[in-house]
Design a protein around this motif. Structure first.
Motif: not given
Length: 117
Positions: A37, A39, A43-46, A107
């Motif tokens: 992922y 980030q 911005k949001q984590r994607e 994570w």
């Protein structure tokens, strides 16, 4: 104690390549999937890409054709080969592992990828 150790981030010029690695240890159960992922600031984590223990992969549209995810199941290690990097790929990249028995997600600490124009 579950530990995910990421490596391979850095500074690269646009069009360049980087290979990220993530090694997981301390997971008592088998792994269902491993993924990457990212980030970017503000911005949001994607999701970038994910691979299951069976080898099925999922890619974000932004990663298709440029990034390749792979894994070494026996070593609980996942890789992300990133080619044709763009400035918009600049972000902190996080590794995530999902355990098979309880679907817990773990994570990594993140690794910075910076692509200069």
């Amino acid at each position: 104690q579950v530990q995910l150790v990421e490596s391979g981030g850095g500074l690269v010029q646009a069009g360049g390549s980087l290979r990220l690695s993530c090694a997981a240890s301390g997971i008592s159960s088998s792994i269902n999937s491993m993924g990457w992922y990212r980030q970017a600031p503000g911005k949001q984590r994607e999701l970038v890409a994910r691979i299951t223990v069976g080898g099925a992969t999922v890619y974000a549209d932004s990663a298709k054709g440029r990034f390749t995810i792979s894994s070494h199941n026996a070593k609980n290690t996942v890789y992300l080969q990133m080619n044709s990097l763009k400035p918009e790929d600049t972000a902190v990249y996080y590794c995530k592992v999902v355990a098979a028995t309880n679907w817990n997600g773990y994570w990594g600490q993140g690794t910075q990828v910076t692509v200069s124009s």
